[in-house]
Design an enzyme around this catalytic site. Structure first.
Site, PDB file in Angstrom:
ATOM      1  CB  SER A 117      37.718  35.479  34.088  1.00 37.38           C
ATOM      2  OG  SER A 117      39.046  35.773  33.735  1.00 37.38           O
ATOM      3  CG  ASP A 143      38.140  45.816  31.178  1.00 39.39           C
ATOM      4  OD1 ASP A 143      39.037  46.676  31.193  1.00 39.39           O
ATOM      5  OD2 ASP A 143      37.977  44.982  32.070  1.00 39.39           O
TER       6      ASP A 143
END
Length: 588
Positions: free
Chosen positions: A23, A45
């Site tokens: 985010s 990720d």
């Protein structure tokens, strides 16, 4: 945000799973592109949801983000990168080596080190090749390589010869066997990482003790090789809009205490604080608001429907089933920060309260459980395994034996090999093995256990399991620790997670890892559930609604699931641990 001021060309965001790295990275990319910059966002990720955040299919192709001129993104799938990497090494010898030896090599290339090396291999061009990175003002990386991975890439000598000569155990050097031709590329990439005028390392954490300790470890590890973090972002701090109900007040108190006691190594870094938002960071409006100080309102009824969802039962239901065996092994496993130690302690205390002899052993470096429970629960014995001490003893022993006749370069390679995460698991497993045998007579609850990859490495390398099997032959019956772990009537593996996308994904990968070793997790436990705590404020109710999909996802992965609510106070002490089992929230 201070970490955005005078930003260099490369920005790395790193921190433990579930803290909001993606985010923050996506919001940063949108902000920089909004300033007229050409920006590339690269994610490595394993739980990447960059595509979901922008509502576009990205994958392993540079993709322009609609609605954000100048911004492109790329998702490198670590598992796909690792699989392709394994095939480049194993493919040429397939058909030339026996199947058993191929299986051993493949397992050596199935650990976290291979995944990291393969991922780093994928994005080195963005750091080392001007023809690639020169087209962008900023390249942002969601997740940075660990210090151990970078050190591996800097090792001198020939990794291939080192492995083929049998000087190293089956652990971390295996992934490096085919990299000699790319030394110059890696060297250029590492130099870019070390140059603060070109690269900024941003540590991302939550206002939680475990999260802050994790970034301190990361900072120390990278600092040892000349890569220094300059900024820390504390994400998801509970804002005033969450209200003043007891649950919100307790969370604020815990966050304040964690930040006050922030580790010295990160307390001096330039710090930014980002407030928790009521909704998930999906879509451009949400991303543009994340790095602002604007107050976010939650609708009075937006999250109320979430409280009507039927949840899985409390932890007590699992304890009831465990108790039927009258003895046995309970392994609480999961990624850091999900509450493994607390869940293990709660189960052990409950079994002891029911009149059973119980041994609780943990690798928790903070021995608060020992202090809290020592002598306070009849029938409960608590011990602690020191991972650092166990690993030090193991490394010293291997260096004194395998390293005895090596030259300086060989000892340096072996010493680095022994710094792998696999080494710690192998060392600790030797002490775990003693506790595993005790479960034949009593309940043994273990906080943290070796992964399936480590168990298979041990097996491939001629571990205790195989040594016993070879020595005993068909003459006598025998049971090794691995066999006991594989027996569901003797061992129950509980995967602990949070009702958040990244922790659930990480636990799912762990489940697959264990199943490769013939160990099927018995149950899942969703810890610290805001949904189960039934909050009163609209802000927290909307947050609770975000958990609904993750709870359903966990239920699709296991036929046994328990949910533990977020408590109003730290679950320390017998009474609080008891509330974890029953699912009843104890008032502050």
């Amino acid at each position: 945000m201070q970490f955005l001021q005078d930003a260099p060309q490369f920005l790395f965001f790193t921190g433990k799973g579930g803290v909001g790295k993606t985010s923050v990275a996506c919001a940063t990319a949108v902000t920089l592109a909004g300033q007229g910059k050409r920006v590339l966002l690269v994610s490595t990720d394993p739980a990447s949801n960059v595509g979901q955040v922008f509502d576009v299919v990205i994958g392993n192709t540079i993709t322009a983000i609609e609605g954000v001129p100048g911004l492109s993104a790329l998702e490198i799938d670590p598992e796909q990168a690792a699989e392709a990497y394994r095939e480049r090494i194993v493919g040429p010898v397939r058909g030339l080596l026996p199947d058993k030896e191929l299986a051993s090599i493949t397992e050596q290339l199935s650990g976290s080190c291979t995944t990291e090396v393969a991922s780093f291999n994928e994005f080195t061009a963005f750091l080392a090749d001007p023809a690639v990175y020169g087209g962008y003002d900023h390249v942002l990386f969601d997740t940075a390589p660990t210090g151990h991975t970078v050190r591996l890439l800097q090792l001198p000598g020939s990794w291939t010869d080192f492995l083929q000569s049998g000087k190293g155990d089956a652990s971390c050097l295996g992934p490096l066997a085919g990299l000699d031709k790319q030394r110059s590329t890696y060297a250029a990439a590492v130099e870019a990482l070390k140059d603060p005028t070109r690269t900024r390392l941003v540590l991302v954490a939550r206002a939680q003790t475990s999260s802050l300790k994790e970034i301190e470890r990361t900072n120390d590890e990278l600092g040892e090789i000349g890569i220094h973090a300059t900024h820390v972002v504390i994400n998801g701090v509970l804002p005033p809009e969450a209200g003043d109900e007891a649950l919100a007040a307790a969370v604020r108190a815990r966050e304040t205490a964690a930040l006050t006691a922030m580790p010295a190594g990160v307390a001096t870094l330039t710090r930014d604080v980002i407030g928790l938002r009521p909704t998930n960071m999906v879509g451009l409006p949400a991303l543009r608001s994340l790095l602002s100080n604007d107050t976010v309102d939650a609708s009075e009824d937006a999250g109320a429907a979430a409280l009507e969802v039927t949840l899985p039962g409390p932890l007590a239901a699992l304890v009831d089933e465990i108790e039927k065996g009258e003895h046995g092994l309970v392994l609480c496993m999961g990624k850091g920060g999900v509450g493994k130690t607390t869940i293990a302690a709660a189960i052990a205390v409950e079994l002891a309260h029911r009149g059973h002899p119980v041994h609780l052993t943990t690798t928790d470096p903070a021995a608060h459980l020992e202090e809290t429970l020592h002598g306070s629960v009849t029938g409960l014995r608590v011990s602690r395994i020191d991972p650092l001490e166990a690993t030090r003893e193991y490394r010293d022993r291997v260096l004194a034996t395998k390293g005895k006749n090596l030259d300086e370069a060989g000892r340096r390679n072996l010493a680095e090999d022994l710094l792998s995460p696999c080494t710690e698991e192998v060392a600790v497993f030797q002490q775990f093995s003693k506790a595993v045998h005790e479960s034949r007579r009593e309940f043994v609850v273990i906080d943290t256990a070796p992964t399936g990859h480590t168990l298979l490495l041990l097996d491939a390398a001629g571990s205790y399991h195989r040594d016993v099997a070879r020595q005993m032959g068909d003459a006598m019956a025998y049971t090794t620790p691995l066999m006991r772990l594989q027996d569901p009537t003797q061992t129950k593996v509980l995967l602990i997670t949070l009702a958040e996308p990244t922790p659930v994904t990480e636990a799912e990968v762990l489940q697959q890892d264990l199943e490769r070793a013939g160990i099927h997790p018995w149950a899942w436990v969703i810890n610290n559930s805001l949904l189960a705590a039934r909050p009163e404020s609209p802000f927290l109710q909307v947050r609770a609604q975000n958990e609904v999909d993750q709870v359903a996802r966990v239920e699709s992965l296991s036929d046994r699931v328990a949910v533990v609510p977020l408590l109003s106070d730290e679950p320390v002490g017998v009474e609080r641990l008891g509330s974890i089992v029953t699912g009843q929230v104890v008032p502050v």
